[in-house]
Design an enzyme around this catalytic site. Sequence first.
Site, short mmCIF file in Angstrom:
data_model
loop_
_atom_site.label_atom_id
_atom_site.label_comp_id
_atom_site.label_asym_id
_atom_site.label_seq_id
_atom_site.Cartn_x
_atom_site.Cartn_y
_atom_site.Cartn_z
N SER A 122 39.10 39.75 38.34
CA SER A 122 39.15 41.14 38.81
C SER A 122 39.22 41.33 40.32
O SER A 122 39.42 42.46 40.77
CB SER A 122 37.95 41.92 38.26
OG SER A 122 38.18 42.26 36.90
N LYS A 125 42.13 43.25 41.65
CA LYS A 125 42.14 44.70 41.82
C LYS A 125 42.20 45.09 43.30
O LYS A 125 42.59 46.21 43.64
CB LYS A 125 40.92 45.33 41.15
CG LYS A 125 40.96 45.23 39.61
CD LYS A 125 39.73 45.85 38.98
CE LYS A 125 39.85 45.96 37.46
NZ LYS A 125 39.63 44.69 36.76
N SER A 179 34.96 48.04 37.71
CA SER A 179 36.05 47.12 37.40
C SER A 179 36.82 47.54 36.14
O SER A 179 37.22 46.71 35.32
CB SER A 179 35.52 45.69 37.20
OG SER A 179 36.51 44.74 37.49
#
Length: 416
Positions: A122, A125, A179
């Site tokens: 993640s 991102k 997230s």
Amino acid sequence: MEAPILAAVAAVAVLLGPAPVAARPAAARPLAARPASAAVPAPPCPRVPAPKVSRPPRPVPPPAVPEQRVVGGAGLDTAGLVVPAGVARPPALTATSWLVADLDTGQVLGGCGPHEYGTPASVQKLLLAATMLPRLDPKQVVTVTAEDMDIEPGSSAVGLVEGGRYTIETIWLGLLLNSGNEAANALARLGAGEGGAAAGVRAMNERAQQLGALQTHAVTPSGLDGKGQFTSAYDLALIARACFAEPAFRRYALTRQAQIPAQRTLRTKGFQIQNENQLIYRYPGALGGKTGFTDLARHTYVGAAERDGRRLVVTLLGAEPAPMRGWEQGAALLDWGFTLPRDASVGRLVEPGELDATPSAVPSEPAAPGTPRPAAASGPVEPGTLRIWSVAALVGAGGLLLAGLLWRRRARRPLS
């Protein structure tokens, strides 16, 4: 005649980047004369034993591209430890690769395998944020679609609902605090304008190339694992630096809690979310960052903090949570970085657009039928493309000057 040649040599040295303090003494040969393969092996990275856990085999990374591994300085081309000479040894971690850099000056203070390929999870991102924050109006109200909700079952989600109407800012908070993978899909789709989330991923890869993150290739906007998806600790620092340059990102990254509004027409209640990055609660001067985890990537982390007017960023890949969690390993590296002199450096973060990367001619992984192919710039750079063309141009120019001078001298000679 010597002046054009000296100028060409100097330009080549600039392309190769500065020499790291730890990698060579001041009297060593110029970078252009010493290929990376001839470098003395770097010391191993400080490690603590990671617990034995069941995990799937890590994906095979793409072949190493020598020109990409020296971005920021030839000393960064190592799978081992690179730190300034004479400084304290960095802390032992479970992370397979990491990097510490100055957010403002761009100096790289140290790293472990900074250009080794890793799986992002993640923290990808952040590339989405670096790409889409400038494109989207945070006050705009948008509708979440079925496409946005198409995420891996059981993966991280903030709790948006199909047909729900939210401000762009709310979706950013859902992405960066919790997230949310559905938030990532929505932002990729909205930022791309047309073409859906797949077009958003292409834009992310183009942004990575523009930042100089040549080892980064996104397949999903969220960081959920995808074939051929990689990054490096160095690339993550470039991406994080771009994020922290955005005032909205700095505000979101330090937000401790946010409200997801009720969707009365859909009969869903509102709820509160909290920031999952423990650094902002437990580390004085924390500026925020991003956590990540998948079975393939293990734990990944990006964090930043300020102390005495100095802002540092840390990135790490492939960590295990024991004996220290990802954010704690990041905090330990930040503590180490703040002890280093302000002029300590083993390389630098390149500036956006500096490398002027050429779109790759290397084919990507075969796409499934009906899958939009990524733009050419979304693949790895063809080996040698970046610097071969630059050096060739310099050598060619120097050759023309030299040929001209020799012709003029020959023209003055009498015929034999």
